[in-house]
Design an enzyme around this catalytic site. Structure first.
Site, short mmCIF file in Angstrom:
data_model
loop_
_atom_site.label_atom_id
_atom_site.label_comp_id
_atom_site.label_asym_id
_atom_site.label_seq_id
_atom_site.Cartn_x
_atom_site.Cartn_y
_atom_site.Cartn_z
N CYS A 99 -11.85 -14.13 18.84
CA CYS A 99 -12.08 -15.05 20.23
C CYS A 99 -12.47 -16.53 20.12
O CYS A 99 -12.49 -17.58 18.84
CB CYS A 99 -13.89 -14.39 20.05
SG CYS A 99 -14.30 -15.53 21.46
N CYS A 102 -16.42 -18.02 19.72
CA CYS A 102 -16.73 -18.04 18.26
C CYS A 102 -15.96 -17.58 16.80
O CYS A 102 -16.42 -18.01 16.61
CB CYS A 102 -17.85 -16.74 19.02
SG CYS A 102 -17.11 -15.11 18.56
N CYS A 122 -3.23 -5.31 18.88
CA CYS A 122 -4.79 -4.03 18.24
C CYS A 122 -5.58 -4.85 17.93
O CYS A 122 -6.02 -5.51 16.99
CB CYS A 122 -3.42 -3.83 17.32
SG CYS A 122 -4.00 -2.40 16.84
FE FE Z 1 -17.05 -14.42 20.75
#
Ligand code: FE
Length: 136
Positions: A99, A102, A122
């Site tokens: 991500c 974060c 995946c």
């Molecule tokens: Fe995140």
């Protein structure tokens, strides 16, 4: 990880906030078992959010049945929401996906997906929170 993310927390804060499964995937780069996770067979319309920070990551519109036993997508909801890096663990070279907000580990990217992208993101279900589309 030396890079700075807009959402950063200490290990203890993450540990307190996340489920055990989410912590193991997002913060320790664990992999959950194939065919034994929440979303691999989920075909409902909706958005998959980061279980760490809530960022919208993937849409059901780009999800497909890869047969791998993990939720698989041909692309992220937008280019900016995920980042990749080379992962040389487990005796192979893979592309790790995390991500962008974060830094939480989501899964891996393979180049054996269907057209038009030819990509397979995946992912681990435990790294995701699915929010179903509301029909009105
Ligand atoms: Fe995140």
């Amino acid at each position: 990880m030396s890079k700075k993310y807009s959402v950063e927390k200490s290990r203890d804060e993450w540990k307190k906030e996340l489920s055990e499964a989410a912590f193991r995937v997002l913060r320790k780069k664990g992999t959950e078992p194939a065919f034994n996770n929440d979303y691999f067979a989920n075909d409902k319309p909706g958005i998959y959010h980061c279980a760490g920070c809530g960022q919208e990551l993937f849409s059901s519109e780009d999800k497909y049945k890869s047969g791998s036993g993990w939720p698989s997508f041909t692309r992220p909801a937008s280019k900016e929401v995920v980042e990749t890096e080379i992962d040389n663990t487990m005796g192979m070279q893979r592309i790790e996906v995390h991500c962008s907000q974060c830094g939480g580990h989501l899964g891996h990217l393979f180049k054996d997906g269907p057209q038009p992208t030819g990509l397979r993101y995946c992912l681990n279900s435990a790294a995701l929170d699915f929010i179903a589309e509301v029909n009105n």
